[in-house]
Design a protein around this motif. Structure first.
Motif, mmCIF file in Angstrom:
data_model
loop_
_atom_site.group_PDB
_atom_site.id
_atom_site.type_symbol
_atom_site.label_atom_id
_atom_site.label_comp_id
_atom_site.label_asym_id
_atom_site.label_seq_id
_atom_site.Cartn_x
_atom_site.Cartn_y
_atom_site.Cartn_z
ATOM 1 N N ALA A 120 -2.911 -24.889 47.862
ATOM 2 C CA ALA A 120 -4.346 -24.982 48.144
ATOM 3 C C ALA A 120 -4.598 -25.418 49.588
ATOM 4 O O ALA A 120 -5.516 -24.908 50.248
ATOM 5 N N MET A 121 -3.797 -26.349 50.090
ATOM 6 C CA MET A 121 -3.953 -26.797 51.474
ATOM 7 C C MET A 121 -3.598 -25.678 52.448
ATOM 8 O O MET A 121 -4.235 -25.543 53.505
ATOM 9 N N ALA A 122 -2.592 -24.876 52.102
ATOM 10 C CA ALA A 122 -2.256 -23.736 52.951
ATOM 11 C C ALA A 122 -3.407 -22.721 52.972
ATOM 12 O O ALA A 122 -3.719 -22.140 54.026
ATOM 13 N N LEU A 123 -4.039 -22.518 51.810
ATOM 14 C CA LEU A 123 -5.199 -21.628 51.745
ATOM 15 C C LEU A 123 -6.336 -22.153 52.616
ATOM 16 O O LEU A 123 -6.970 -21.396 53.358
ATOM 17 N N ASP A 124 -6.586 -23.459 52.545
ATOM 18 C CA ASP A 124 -7.634 -24.069 53.363
ATOM 19 C C ASP A 124 -7.357 -23.868 54.844
ATOM 20 O O ASP A 124 -8.247 -23.508 55.617
ATOM 21 N N ARG A 125 -6.100 -24.088 55.265
ATOM 22 C CA ARG A 125 -5.741 -23.921 56.679
ATOM 23 C C ARG A 125 -5.846 -22.455 57.093
ATOM 24 O O ARG A 125 -6.229 -22.146 58.228
ATOM 25 N N TYR A 126 -5.498 -21.559 56.184
ATOM 26 C CA TYR A 126 -5.606 -20.131 56.478
ATOM 27 C C TYR A 126 -7.061 -19.737 56.754
ATOM 28 O O TYR A 126 -7.366 -19.071 57.744
ATOM 29 N N VAL A 127 -7.970 -20.175 55.886
ATOM 30 C CA VAL A 127 -9.385 -19.851 56.078
ATOM 31 C C VAL A 127 -9.917 -20.516 57.338
ATOM 32 O O VAL A 127 -10.683 -19.918 58.108
ATOM 33 N N ALA A 128 -9.484 -21.763 57.597
ATOM 34 C CA ALA A 128 -9.995 -22.512 58.741
ATOM 35 C C ALA A 128 -9.655 -21.851 60.070
ATOM 36 O O ALA A 128 -10.451 -21.888 61.015
ATOM 37 N N ILE A 129 -8.479 -21.242 60.158
ATOM 38 C CA ILE A 129 -8.079 -20.649 61.436
ATOM 39 C C ILE A 129 -8.336 -19.153 61.506
ATOM 40 O O ILE A 129 -8.602 -18.618 62.582
#
Length: 312
Positions: A120-129
């Motif tokens: 989930a944190m990787a997904l969040d970072r993916y969307v953020a960048i």
């Protein structure tokens, strides 16, 4: 206790946790770094929860997931460390059959939950960048809650068969677990039945918990790295890469010991018993200790809030 090796029983009232086999005389000394790691894990993860709760600027998906990670680490370490220290300090080795199966569920359940949080944190970072302008509209608070519920439900479902299967087996060899906690394979190996279904299920969970999760994390980070390398300046690339380095470090700190412990427990039959025990303890103790340190040091907001009382 010496009779436990020869007593025949199908459902023992208690198991005996051996601790670290072969190093019983050094248990007191071994307990010192374990205790220090536990204290750091408790203080660090509670500090994360306190800071995120107090700082409204941190009420965003990344820190919500970080709070979920902190709670998971607290549960995971508290499930094992107090009993482990009781073994080391007071020779309190007995654990009831039901308590052992409950500990087994929490260990495997919250390990799966932690693995899901990293996805989930990787997904969040993916969307953020990769799509920063739509980050707040894509990862809304309600979606974060739903993701959290799915992670918890998935981890619980994956872990539930462990104690259910372990309860079915007749135990007539011994009730002495050559470990510091009720790890699934350490318990199942005591059964005098064909327990291949437990072994196969453990491998299935390992493939889900590590294989699938690492695949999705890797996919996210490939896209993140592609976006980073498209940034116009070297300074921007280095700054952005440093921001996501903490998450990548936490992933490595969790998955490498977990994978190593799982593989050695199944294929490292020639390794000493105390080596197996050490590796299993590492994957349960090191990530809960390192995660708040990694995110506390790398996150400017958390670092500033921690240092604020000392800067006035």
């Amino acid at each position: 206790m010496s009779d436990s090796n020869t007593t025949t029983f199908t459902n023992p009232s208690t198991f005996i946790l051996q601790g670290i086999p072969g190093l019983e005389t050094a248990h007191v000394w071994i307990s010192i770094p374990f205790c220090v790691m536990y204290i750091i894990a408790i203080l660090g993860n509670f500090a994360i929860l306190f800071i995120v709760k107090k700082e409204h600027s941190l009420h965003v998906p990344m820190y919500y997931f970080l709070c979920m990670l902190a709670v998971t680490d607290l549960v995971l370490s508290t499930t094992t460390l107090p009993k482990m220290l009781a073994i080391f300090w007071f020779n309190s080795r007995e654990i009831s059959f039901n308590a052992c199966l409950t500990q087994m569920f929490f260990i495997h359940g919250f390990s799966a939950i932690e693995s899901g949080i990293f996805v989930a944190m990787a997904l969040d970072r993916y969307v953020a960048i990769c799509d920063p302008l739509r980050h707040s509209t894509i990862l809304t608070s309600s979606l974060v809650v739903k993701i959290g519920l799915v992670i918890v439900l998935r981890g619980s479902i994956l872990a539930l068969p462990y104690p259910i299967l372990a309860r079915q087996w007749p135990y007539c060899r011994s009730n002495i677990i050559l470990h510091t906690h009720c790890e699934n394979m350490a318990v199942v190996i005591l059964a005098c039945a064909d327990t291949r279904i437990s072994s196969y299920y453990a491998l299935f969970v390992l493939s889900c918990r590590i294989g699938l999760n690492v695949f999705f994390i890797t996919l996210s980070y490939i896209q993140i790295l592609r976006a980073i390398f498209r940034l116009p300046t070297k300074d921007a690339r280095l700054k952005t890469f440093g921001t996501y380095g903490s998450h990548f470090g936490a992933i490595l700190a969790f998955y490498i010991p977990t994978l190593f412990a799982s593989l050695t427990s199944r294929f490292g039959h020639n390794l000493p018993l105390h080596f197996h025990s050490f590796i299993s303890n590492v994957y349960l103790l090191v990530p809960p200790m390192l995660n708040p340190i990694i995110y506390g040091v790398r996150s400017e907001q958390i670092r500033d809030r921690l240092l604020r009382p000392f800067t006035y």
